[in-house]
Design a protein around this motif. Sequence first.
Motif, PDB file in Angstrom:
ATOM      1  N   ALA A   1       0.834  -1.203   0.000  1.00  0.00           N
ATOM      2  CA  ALA A   1       0.000   0.000   0.000  1.00  0.00           C
ATOM      3  C   ALA A   1       0.867   1.251   0.000  1.00  0.00           C
ATOM      4  O   ALA A   1       0.573   2.232  -0.697  1.00  0.00           O
ATOM      5  N   GLY A   2       1.957   1.232   0.778  1.00  0.00           N
ATOM      6  CA  GLY A   2       2.846   2.386   0.815  1.00  0.00           C
ATOM      7  C   GLY A   2       3.546   2.621  -0.506  1.00  0.00           C
ATOM      8  O   GLY A   2       3.700   3.768  -0.949  1.00  0.00           O
ATOM      9  N   GLU A   3       3.992   1.552  -1.164  1.00  0.00           N
ATOM     10  CA  GLU A   3       4.650   1.686  -2.466  1.00  0.00           C
ATOM     11  C   GLU A   3       3.671   2.205  -3.518  1.00  0.00           C
ATOM     12  O   GLU A   3       4.026   3.044  -4.355  1.00  0.00           O
ATOM     13  N   THR A   4       2.434   1.693  -3.472  1.00  0.00           N
ATOM     14  CA  THR A   4       1.415   2.166  -4.403  1.00  0.00           C
ATOM     15  C   THR A   4       1.172   3.658  -4.229  1.00  0.00           C
ATOM     16  O   THR A   4       1.055   4.416  -5.202  1.00  0.00           O
ATOM     17  N   ARG A   5       1.131   4.098  -2.971  1.00  0.00           N
ATOM     18  CA  ARG A   5       0.870   5.507  -2.696  1.00  0.00           C
ATOM     19  C   ARG A   5       2.022   6.380  -3.215  1.00  0.00           C
ATOM     20  O   ARG A   5       1.793   7.478  -3.741  1.00  0.00           O
ATOM     21  N   ARG A   6       3.272   5.898  -3.092  1.00  0.00           N
ATOM     22  CA  ARG A   6       4.403   6.700  -3.560  1.00  0.00           C
ATOM     23  C   ARG A   6       4.449   6.775  -5.094  1.00  0.00           C
ATOM     24  O   ARG A   6       4.819   7.819  -5.652  1.00  0.00           O
ATOM     25  N   ILE A   7       4.049   5.697  -5.769  1.00  0.00           N
ATOM     26  CA  ILE A   7       3.956   5.752  -7.233  1.00  0.00           C
ATOM     27  C   ILE A   7       2.902   6.780  -7.649  1.00  0.00           C
ATOM     28  O   ILE A   7       3.098   7.585  -8.572  1.00  0.00           O
ATOM     29  N   ALA A   8       1.755   6.768  -6.967  1.00  0.00           N
ATOM     30  CA  ALA A   8       0.681   7.729  -7.278  1.00  0.00           C
ATOM     31  C   ALA A   8       1.132   9.153  -6.989  1.00  0.00           C
ATOM     32  O   ALA A   8       0.795  10.090  -7.731  1.00  0.00           O
ATOM     33  N   LEU A   9       1.889   9.346  -5.917  1.00  0.00           N
ATOM     34  CA  LEU A   9       2.384  10.681  -5.595  1.00  0.00           C
ATOM     35  C   LEU A   9       3.371  11.153  -6.661  1.00  0.00           C
ATOM     36  O   LEU A   9       3.352  12.333  -7.073  1.00  0.00           O
ATOM     37  N   ALA A  10       4.238  10.263  -7.115  1.00  0.00           N
ATOM     38  CA  ALA A  10       5.171  10.621  -8.192  1.00  0.00           C
ATOM     39  C   ALA A  10       4.400  11.024  -9.443  1.00  0.00           C
ATOM     40  O   ALA A  10       4.780  11.977 -10.149  1.00  0.00           O
ATOM     41  N   ARG A  11       3.324  10.313  -9.746  1.00  0.00           N
ATOM     42  CA  ARG A  11       2.477  10.656 -10.896  1.00  0.00           C
ATOM     43  C   ARG A  11       1.934  12.073 -10.756  1.00  0.00           C
ATOM     44  O   ARG A  11       1.907  12.851 -11.732  1.00  0.00           O
ATOM     45  N   ALA A  12       1.470  12.428  -9.550  1.00  0.00           N
ATOM     46  CA  ALA A  12       0.901  13.754  -9.319  1.00  0.00           C
ATOM     47  C   ALA A  12       1.975  14.839  -9.383  1.00  0.00           C
ATOM     48  O   ALA A  12       1.757  15.924  -9.939  1.00  0.00           O
ATOM     49  N   LEU A  13       3.151  14.566  -8.803  1.00  0.00           N
ATOM     50  CA  LEU A  13       4.211  15.558  -8.794  1.00  0.00           C
ATOM     51  C   LEU A  13       4.762  15.817 -10.193  1.00  0.00           C
ATOM     52  O   LEU A  13       5.261  16.911 -10.481  1.00  0.00           O
ATOM     53  N   LEU A  14       4.700  14.810 -11.056  1.00  0.00           N
ATOM     54  CA  LEU A  14       5.217  14.967 -12.423  1.00  0.00           C
ATOM     55  C   LEU A  14       4.375  15.952 -13.228  1.00  0.00           C
ATOM     56  O   LEU A  14       4.899  16.670 -14.086  1.00  0.00           O
ATOM     57  N   ARG A  15       3.091  16.002 -12.948  1.00  0.00           N
ATOM     58  CA  ARG A  15       2.207  16.876 -13.721  1.00  0.00           C
ATOM     59  C   ARG A  15       2.466  18.341 -13.367  1.00  0.00           C
ATOM     60  O   ARG A  15       2.631  18.699 -12.214  1.00  0.00           O
ATOM     61  N   ASP A  16       2.463  19.186 -14.374  1.00  0.00           N
ATOM     62  CA  ASP A  16       2.635  20.622 -14.143  1.00  0.00           C
ATOM     63  C   ASP A  16       1.250  21.224 -13.914  1.00  0.00           C
ATOM     64  O   ASP A  16       0.744  22.004 -14.718  1.00  0.00           O
ATOM     65  N   ALA A  17       0.633  20.833 -12.809  1.00  0.00           N
ATOM     66  CA  ALA A  17      -0.737  21.243 -12.515  1.00  0.00           C
ATOM     67  C   ALA A  17      -0.729  22.323 -11.448  1.00  0.00           C
ATOM     68  O   ALA A  17      -0.043  22.189 -10.421  1.00  0.00           O
TER      69      ALA A  17
END
Length: 556
Positions: free
Chosen positions: A475-491
């Motif tokens: 669950a923790g690894e999944t959350r960090r992958i999702a966070l990386a996805r969000a941080l990559l976006r220039d939103a």
Amino acid sequence: MIRTLDPRLLRRARPARAALAADVALGLLSTLVLLAQATLFAWAVSQAFAGHPLTAVTTALVLLAALAVVRGLLAGAFEATGRRAAAGVMSQLRRELVERRTHDAPQAADGAESAEVATAAVQGVDALETYFARYLPQLVLAVLVPLAVLAWTVSVDRVSALIMALTLPLIPVFMWLIGRSTERRTRARWQALARLSNHFLDVMRGLPTLRAFNRGEAQAERIAAVGEEYRRTTMQTLRVAFVSGAVLDLAATLATALVAVTLGLRLVDGAVSLRAALTVLLLTPELYVPLRALALQFHASADGLAAAERILALIDVPSAAPAGAAQPPVDWRSLRLEHVALAYPDRSGQVLDDLELELRRGELVALVGHSGAGKTTVAALLLGLRRPDAGSVTIDGRDLAGLDTAAWHRQVAWVPQRPTLFHGSVAHNIGLGTDGATPEQLEAAARLAGADEFVRELPRGYETTIGEGGRALSAGETRRIALARALLRDAPLLILDEPTADLDAESAALVTAAVGEAREGRAVLVIEHRPAFARSADRVVRLNGGKATSETAVPA
């Protein structure tokens, strides 16, 4: 309550009207063949009784055989055409439902669970096949075929036609009486199935927690109880269907017997010829067949009609994307919730009550509060997934409800409480939503989220397949992958719902530092319980009783 001829269903059958019309035409042709068969057979029998040799009726017998083959072919074509028409309508209905719930109204305030939506999209739409393929064409035939049989009978024997016309309405009356009970019981059956689906999905989602607290056996008993309710409602529906079949068959049999007895007495008296009596006797059962078939198809399509009631309700929720909406500003500075109130149908009281909240670019706001205080609801409002019952969500003073939702979503990066990984490589999952990201950018985002180290330890690194059918992650690894996805976006807006849940203290510290760096040029909202974020946030907003009861500035 849904009607068998609900305009909303009929409108969705428009693309298949040609196929449905062809289906009706095939049914009428089959009826004409039937009339010809009855007339020809009666003539051949009367000729035989009159003493004519077999050679005199050979042609008639050959024609009867040919008509039987033609009628069989027409029946097969009727079935195939109906299924083809139904397939087109069902595909359109399923696509409309999925698009509505995943795009226009992905998180509607009608309380629909994902399991119920899935059940409606799969089993519910499948149950409508009988309605479109058989019931609708049979409904037209149930009107036209009896009229054709009565018209032909009038030309043969008016007395029998009068008896048939007087007994014919008995079938629709019985159908109406039984149909009311069928509709009620079928709706109860569909609701039981929806409850079973929702509860089973909830249990599967919470299975690790249930096992941890040794509550699996209790949930097994609950699922068994809900399953028993579904079995009971199904058996009640089947009992009504069997009883209705027996009642309609009895009514048709008595009506046919009345015509037959009358014909027999008149035939003995010489008031009707053998040929006419045989023709009418052969046609009488066929007068009631379309109505009995309609009743049969009604029971067969009852599941679909009950499901359609919920399907159309799911489709008809208010859209989150108004037609012709304006584009949201890209360089906005302030996002506000102004006097927002919102309540859920399945909860008493207001979740949010006259809530005031402002997010500014370059600022990190921590939103805290007890479970159920409305923190995730605030995120849904900012994302445009829900609409407030009162108040508004504004972007630099412009109401979000009047802006293009899809365009707004492109300005938002969101990490939900339970992020989803899709089947594909780690790099693919991080790069979702960001076109043209380079490997260096993907790895930089992973490092910010504290994911780079464990990703490199995977068998193929960033090319390792994860998600459904791939390598399992914690669950923790999944959350960090999702966070990386969000941080990559220039939103310009970053919303994180419990980003440090399931993380150890060291990983949580890395994520906290990464989010702190990400505030540059962005408005960042963090829904969090850990004090680390409260200490690093520019402001802490506490929700209590649906209101922002305190807004505390936190020193750097």
